[in-house]
Design an enzyme around this catalytic site. Structure first.
Site, PDB file in Angstrom:
ATOM      1  N   LEU A 165       2.487 -60.907  -1.601  1.00 60.21           N
ATOM      2  CA  LEU A 165       3.506 -60.057  -2.210  1.00 60.21           C
ATOM      3  C   LEU A 165       2.943 -58.697  -2.569  1.00 60.21           C
ATOM      4  O   LEU A 165       1.863 -58.617  -3.169  1.00 60.21           O
ATOM      5  CB  LEU A 165       4.066 -60.737  -3.466  1.00 60.21           C
ATOM      6  CG  LEU A 165       4.900 -59.869  -4.412  1.00 60.21           C
ATOM      7  CD1 LEU A 165       6.182 -59.405  -3.725  1.00 60.21           C
ATOM      8  CD2 LEU A 165       5.213 -60.632  -5.697  1.00 60.21           C
ATOM      9  N   SER A 166       3.659 -57.622  -2.227  1.00 59.47           N
ATOM     10  CA  SER A 166       3.336 -56.280  -2.667  1.00 59.47           C
ATOM     11  C   SER A 166       1.917 -55.894  -2.224  1.00 59.47           C
ATOM     12  O   SER A 166       1.651 -55.825  -1.031  1.00 59.47           O
ATOM     13  CB  SER A 166       3.515 -56.182  -4.187  1.00 59.47           C
ATOM     14  OG  SER A 166       3.518 -54.848  -4.615  1.00 59.47           O
ATOM     15  N   ALA A 167       0.998 -55.645  -3.152  1.00 56.79           N
ATOM     16  CA  ALA A 167      -0.379 -55.367  -2.743  1.00 56.79           C
ATOM     17  C   ALA A 167      -0.944 -56.547  -1.973  1.00 56.79           C
ATOM     18  O   ALA A 167      -1.725 -56.370  -1.020  1.00 56.79           O
ATOM     19  CB  ALA A 167      -1.239 -55.073  -3.964  1.00 56.79           C
ATOM     20  N   GLY A 169       0.863 -58.333  -0.077  1.00 58.55           N
ATOM     21  CA  GLY A 169       1.473 -58.174   1.230  1.00 58.55           C
ATOM     22  C   GLY A 169       0.751 -57.150   2.080  1.00 58.55           C
ATOM     23  O   GLY A 169       0.577 -57.324   3.288  1.00 58.55           O
ATOM     24  N   HIS A 303      12.042 -54.685  -6.006  1.00 54.85           N
ATOM     25  CA  HIS A 303      10.683 -55.001  -5.586  1.00 54.85           C
ATOM     26  C   HIS A 303      10.264 -56.374  -6.111  1.00 54.85           C
ATOM     27  O   HIS A 303      10.302 -56.620  -7.326  1.00 54.85           O
ATOM     28  CB  HIS A 303       9.717 -53.938  -6.115  1.00 54.85           C
ATOM     29  CG  HIS A 303       8.311 -54.107  -5.624  1.00 54.85           C
ATOM     30  ND1 HIS A 303       7.982 -53.989  -4.299  1.00 54.85           N
ATOM     31  CD2 HIS A 303       7.153 -54.402  -6.281  1.00 54.85           C
ATOM     32  CE1 HIS A 303       6.671 -54.183  -4.159  1.00 54.85           C
ATOM     33  NE2 HIS A 303       6.159 -54.441  -5.342  1.00 54.85           N
TER      34      HIS A 303
END
Length: 494
Positions: A165-167, A169, A303
């Site tokens: 997820l996010s970073a 990801g 997000h």
């Protein structure tokens, strides 16, 4: 609205800026709290998680946590799950929903964890080449965790997957590019294209306004990060909220361009499908008709990671900061990867013939089938769920319940990892007691223990020849398993 500052804050400190970094880290923590974010949670200690040490040189200074079902079958898949900024392994374990599918489908989980010692907001350093390149930093630490888990759990090294997820990801995309020989598939949730940034300032640009490169330019970044001679690429799922103001939706488009180019399949969708939670699935198939890249766009989602709390088969996870109640991304990702056993029939290999139960005990079933030309391995399914892989044409399923009937199917897998058509089902009942039957060949066929072809008799299951089909020729047959008989004239053990 997204947070008032990017979640990918700062890289590992360098000698010349250590003092400055410490002051900025303190300020970042205060800003995170005032922006409504959760601070870094406690070190992973949730029930079911186990910390593993001694997994290698650990150049990225990460912590390793794992989860595995109690009845994990041999040769099971392995899934690596990377948390986002301000999160921890225990936080991701508790909210993402992945443990539910580890239990249901039978695979082990590895949950790497970073800390504020590496990054002020406990983000994986996806934008640092020293941490996200093959054989370096955090990427190498994660690679070492995989080796440790494969050894510890007996996992199938050909079925290793990564999601983040996010970073996490962004790091997932870089891991897939750097180690395409390690990962069979990946899922990039609210993340960024591989090698989008190599500095902190470039990371901000990628998050808010990613470069509009051509598919070939994006693809070249993956090919240059991978080892030379790679011919097989991971299958990629891309998850993105349409209202994400932290990692803008344009990143999903660039990710799509990047990985479809790597696969050489173009950017024209093979099909589009509407899912729950306002989600649109767009699939891009490879030359064999099997999906290679899938894009999941969640309408109105900000997000975060898509979850759908509940006990339904397609539900998972728990809501929280950056865990958003829309759709269970873990369920659809697991199915896309084939962890549920339902991605079969897309490869070129035919279904194995002659699946047979050759023996059972109170807790095991032994199967055999005919070899399929060009098969590199075989995948075995119990009641539709993958239970193991083998390089031979036999398999013993263990840890079963006594006195229970199971249905088994088998699929051949080619050298590229594509599974072919699934065989016909064969059933097995544990706790079976062998019996012996002496009769004429005619009576054996009438009783269903044998069959005849062109005037000759053959034992059911084993197909052992028994001679002419008449009332004068007789044999003793042992029923070794349900529907499986062998000639036992020299003495029947039963």
């Amino acid at each position: 609205m997204g947070p008032s500052h990017p979640p990918f804050r700062f890289t590992k400190s360098r000698r010349l800026v250590r003092g400055i970094r410490r002051r900025i880290a303190a300020a970042a923590g205060t800003l995170a709290l005032t922006a409504g974010l959760v601070a870094m949670g406690p070190q992973a200690s949730a029930a079911g998680l186990t910390q593993v040490t001694g997994f290698g040189t650990n150049p990225g200074n990460l912590s390793m946590y794992t989860y595995a079902p109690d009845t994990l079958p041999p040769g099971a898949p392995l899934v690596v799950a990377l948390h986002g900024c301000t999160q921890s392994a225990s936080d991701y374990y508790a909210h993402s929903g992945w443990p539910k599918f580890a239990d249901r489908y039978g695979f082990a989980l590895v949950l790497p964890q970073t800390s504020s010692a590496n990054n002020a907001n406990s983000c994986f350093n996806w934008f640092e080449p020293g941490d996200s390149s093959r054989g370096r930093g955090e990427a190498l630490s994660i690679r070492q965790m995989i080796d440790k888990a494969v050894s510890q759990y007996g996992s199938d090294s050909r079925q290793v997957y990564v999601t983040g997820l996010s970073a996490g990801g962004g790091m997932t995309a870089n891991l897939l590019a750097a180690y395409p020989d390690v990962f069979a598939g990946g899922a990039i949730d609210s993340g960024l294209p591989a090698s989008c940034a190599t500095t902190v300032s470039a990371a901000y640009t990628c998050m808010y306004s990613p470069p509009d490169r051509t598919p070939a330019q994006w693809g070249d970044l993956v090919r240059s990060a991978a080892p030379a001679g790679v011919t097989s690429w991971p299958r990629i799922a891309i998850w993105q909220g349409s209202a994400d103001t932290t990692v803008r939706p344009a990143n999903a488009t660039e990710l799509r361009d990047q990985w479809t180019d790597v696969w050489g399949i173009g950017q024209t969708p093979s099909r589009t499908e509407s899912l729950s939670g306002g989600t649109t699935l767009t699939a891009y198939d490879d030359a064999s008709g099997r999906p290679a890249v899938e894009v999941y766009s969640v309408a109105g989602m900000a997000h975060g990671l898509a979850v759908d709390p509940g006990s339904g088969d397609e539900q998972c996870g728990a809501t929280g900061t950056y865990y958003l109640d829309t759709i269970c991304s873990g369920y659809h990702t697991a199915r896309f990867w084939g962890l549920d056993g339902h991605d079969q029939g897309n490869g070129a290999l035919p279904a194995p013939t002659g699946p047979t139960v050759t023996g059972t005990t109170d807790t095991t079933t032994t199967l055999s089938w005919n070899a399929v030309p060009d098969a590199a391995s075989y995948t075995v399914y119990r009641d539709g769920t993958k239970v193991g892989t083998t390089g031979s044409t036999t398999y013993t399923d263990t840890g079963l319940n006594s006195g229970t009937t199971y249905a088994y199917t088998v699929a051949a897998v080619d050298a590229a990892g594509a599974a072919g058509a699934v065989s016909a089902a064969v059933t097995a009942s544990t706790g079976f007691t062998p019996t012996c039957h002496t009769a004429s060949n005619y009576d054996h066929t009438v009783a269903g223990r044998a069959h005849h072809i062109d005037g000759h008799t053959y034992a059911n299951g084993s197909d052992e020849p028994m001679g002419l089909w008449n009332t004068f020729t007789g044999h003793t047959l042992e029923q070794a398993a349900p529907g499986y008989y062998v000639v036992a004239d020299s003495g029947c053990p039963a």
